[in-house]
Scaffold this active site. Structure first.
Site, mmCIF file in Angstrom:
data_model
loop_
_atom_site.group_PDB
_atom_site.id
_atom_site.type_symbol
_atom_site.label_atom_id
_atom_site.label_comp_id
_atom_site.label_asym_id
_atom_site.label_seq_id
_atom_site.Cartn_x
_atom_site.Cartn_y
_atom_site.Cartn_z
ATOM 1 N N GLU A 146 0.810 -1.220 0.000
ATOM 2 C CA GLU A 146 0.000 0.000 0.000
ATOM 3 C C GLU A 146 0.849 1.278 0.000
ATOM 4 O OE1 GLU A 146 -2.837 -0.467 3.209
ATOM 5 O OE2 GLU A 146 -4.115 -1.656 1.911
ATOM 6 N N GLU A 300 -6.286 -8.191 -1.191
ATOM 7 C CA GLU A 300 -6.696 -8.247 0.216
ATOM 8 C C GLU A 300 -8.160 -7.895 0.337
ATOM 9 O OE1 GLU A 300 -4.661 -5.728 2.994
ATOM 10 O OE2 GLU A 300 -2.694 -6.270 2.244
HETATM 11 C C1 GAL Z 1 -4.496 -3.337 4.761
HETATM 12 C C2 GAL Z 1 -3.004 -3.578 4.840
HETATM 13 C C3 GAL Z 1 -2.701 -4.816 5.641
HETATM 14 C C4 GAL Z 1 -3.442 -4.786 6.942
HETATM 15 C C5 GAL Z 1 -4.900 -4.599 6.685
HETATM 16 C C6 GAL Z 1 -5.653 -4.548 7.994
HETATM 17 O O1 GAL Z 1 -4.829 -2.093 4.277
HETATM 18 O O2 GAL Z 1 -2.433 -3.741 3.570
HETATM 19 O O3 GAL Z 1 -1.322 -4.886 5.882
HETATM 20 O O4 GAL Z 1 -2.965 -3.723 7.708
HETATM 21 O O5 GAL Z 1 -5.109 -3.402 5.992
HETATM 22 O O6 GAL Z 1 -6.847 -3.869 7.891
#
Ligand code: GAL
Length: 635
Positions: A146, A300
């Site tokens: 990110e 994700e």
């Molecule tokens: C995402 C991030 C992850 C983790 C996740 C938790 O945005 O890439 O590493 O932090 O959020 O919400």
């Protein structure tokens, strides 16, 4: 080429004792997992002191995964430098705009312009690349996490100046672009220019905007360095990074998407229910558009809701429905953050595919059922994925500009305006994509332009050509106002679009109280004094001035909405513009090449205009879909 869809998530074995790893792999197999992202935050475990590597544990993890038939997106862990690095190189720690130098102890505590950070990033990337280049588990490289953390330190200042020299050539051009005649900001030497740091009152909007552009480009330069090195070591292995979405426009995703081998997004709807379904469709349509017909990946998502004041699990069935929304729009897989919910650390309350309760849980059962379902869906790997009927213009630069200081209303919200346009089309069942304002606009039924404050001359010409060629354009308030340096286009708003829209706006009148527009409902936030220059008024404000207008230009039509309508009012404009859809409320039907996905987001049985055999259950689809159900059909 037909490959199985990827299924899995971030796997952080370094958080667990080694005994757990074998169970992890067994459970992954049970759930149908075939890809995990390993090592995103394990820099301190891989390089515990400068140049000393401890790869043994990762060798064992990758070995176990390879034996289990599970592939790996191997991460380059540059998003979280280890404490030893920050202590050795305090100048590489982030400085906020207030001049506070952050310390390690969280993540993202780096300055992407700091030479020591750039060197250390390349060093760990090379070490990983050389060690694992031939590993059978290696499926892709996952660089960083990110991207988007700005720094305001002196390294950043020097890099910003170099970027500005490249952009403007000389100080005269910069002074002109930034309107530095205002408030005595004229620069007579490059050394006087800094990032937009904390200052007395409103900052210079052009400087702030250029800094956002610079941060995006500077991070891209960091990404490219790792990518080029990895490409050299493993030319066949795709290199990606995961984009952050939500309310944070960290980088210029159009630009980045031409540089990554695979567009990958993280999607965390704020949910639950229909709002989450709408946000999911929005994110997936954006990703598909950025990827421009190439494969992309949902890197994700979560098994629960993680944003906002209350975290909780997704409702029964939502995990699968959201996943199908992504796959329907061409994601080559479904990935989660993260495999096993952490027991300690800052995200110990972030849900996992294996929750704290363990595998004997509703969540793990849903995760396993989803894995089984995904195995039955062939993945799309080439060609156009989803044929869009409408396009919405999306431009991060315009968003950044609309976050500038001292605007006529502090409630202008670009993201909300774009999301509204998408939501209304989604509810009507109109397949939608996003386009950059300067991109070719093929024969879409309509192009929607929500609150596009900044617009280049090139983009304005592009829109004019689209309308003259027979297109339908629907522009909303606060569009076309400034040039690329956030300078207002004079002679009446919306400067760049006046001729296309056949109107001139003399004044903006932000609203305190809502007003009612006959046929188009409630108008809030904003109103304008609009003069007709060829357009006709379709709706008028209570005082009689035009509120919604329509203009014939060439073979097409350009509509203008000079206020913020609520969803039914905006839907009414689209209907009048000929863009009504025939969707069943709450039911989403998406055609992905030769497959049709139907998802019922409601709690009732609903009709679906789909016939055939459901690839998931093998049962015929009888034109109806049960509460919360979904089907995938090859008609
Ligand atoms: C995402 C991030 C992850 C983790 C996740 C938790 O945005 O890439 O590493 O932090 O959020 O919400």
């Amino acid at each position: 080429m037909c490959m199985p869809l990827w299924y899995g998530g971030d796997y952080n074995p370094e958080q667990w004792p080694e005994e757990v790893w074998a169970e992890d792999v067994a459970l992954m197999r049970r759930a149908g997992v075939n890809l995990v992202t390993v090592g995103v935050f394990s820099w301190s475990r891989l390089e515990p002191s400068e140049g000393r590597y401890t790869f043994g544990w990762l060798d064992r993890v990758l070995g176990l995964l390879a034996d289990g038939g599970i592939r790996v997106g191997l991460a380059v862990p540059t998003a979280s430098p280890p404490p030893w690095f920050s202590l050795a190189h305090p100048d590489a720690l982030t400085v906020t705009r207030d001049g506070v130098r952050l310390t390690h102890g969280s993540r993202d505590t780096y300055c992407v312009s700091a030479p020591a950070y750039r060197e250390a990033s390349l060093r760990i990337t090379r070490a990983l690349g050389e060690r694992y280049r031939d590993h059978p588990a290696l499926a892709m490289w996952h660089v960083h996490n990110e991207y988007g953390t700005p720094c305001h330190c002196d390294h950043a200042a020097a890099a910003f100046r170099a970027w500005l020299r490249e952009r403007y050539g000389g100080l005269d051009a910069l002074n002109d672009a930034w309107t530095t005649a205002f408030w005595s900001q004229h620069y007579s030497d490059w050394a006087q220019i800094t990032p937009p740091r904390a200052t007395q009152y409103l900052p210079n909007p052009a400087q702030a905007l250029d800094f956002r552009r610079f941060v995006s480009d500077e991070m891209l330069a960091h990404f490219r360095e790792q990518r080029d090195l990895l490409r050299e070591l493993t030319p066949e292995v795709p290199v990606t990074t995961n984009y952050v979405l939500a309310g944070w426009a960290s980088v210029d995703h159009w630009k980045w998407s031409t540089e990554v081998d695979l567009v990958a997004i993280d999607d965390y709807p704020s949910g639950p229910g229909m709002a989450a379904a709408e946000q999911t469709a929005f994110a997936a349509d954006l990703a598909r558009s950025w990827a421009g017909g190439r494969p992309w990946l949902l890197m994700e998502q979560a098994t629960g809701y993680v944003l906002g004041p209350r975290k909780g699990p997704k409702e029964p069935g939502e995990i699968a429905r959201h996943s199908m929304q992504h796959v329907a729009r061409g994601s080559t897989g479904v990935m989660f953050f993260q495999w096993r919910a952490s027991r300690g650390g800052a995200e110990q309350w972030h849900p996992g595919m294996v929750p704290h309760t363990g595998p004997d849980s509703r969540v793990f059962r849903e995760v396993s059922a989803l894995g089984e379902a995904l195995e039955r869906i062939p993945a799309p790997y080439d060609g156009p994925l989803v044929e869009a009927e409408a396009a919405i213009l999306w431009d991060e630069e315009a968003w950044w500009a609309a976050q500038g200081p001292g605007l006529p209303s502090s409630e202008i919200d670009y993201l909300a305006a774009v999301q509204q346009a998408h939501r209304v089309l989604w509810r009507q069942g109109v397949p939608t994509c996003f386009a950059h304002p300067s991109h070719d606009l093929p024969a879409y039924r309509a192009v929607l332009v929500p609150s596009l404050y900044l617009i280049s001359d090139e983009a304005a010409r592009n829109l004019a050509a689209y309308v003259e060629g027979g297109g339908t354009l629907v522009v909303s308030f606060f569009s076309g106002i400034t040039d690329e340096h956030t300078r207002i286009r004079l002679g009446g708003y919306p400067g760049a679009l006046r001729e296309i829209l056949g109107i001139t706006v003399e004044e903006f009148r932000p609203l305190g109280e809502p007003v009612e527009l006959p046929e188009f409902g409630r108008a809030t936030l904003w109103s304008e004094v609009v003069h007709l220059d060829g357009a006709e008024a379709v709706a008028r404000y209570p005082g009689g001035g035009p509120a919604v207008t329509c203009h014939r230009l060439g073979d097409g039509t350009a509509w203008y909405v000079s206020t913020r309508l609520d969803d039914p009012g905006y839907a009414q404009v689209l209907t009048r513009a000929g863009l009504a859809g025939s969707g069943v409320p709450g039911v989403e039907v998406v055609r992905r090449r030769d497959l049709v996905f139907a998802v019922n987001h409601t709690e009732d049985e609903r009709p679906v205009p789909v016939q055939g055999t459901d690839l998931i259950t093998g049962k015929p689809v009888g034109g109806r879909l049960g509460p919360g159900g979904y089907v995938v059909v090859r008609p």
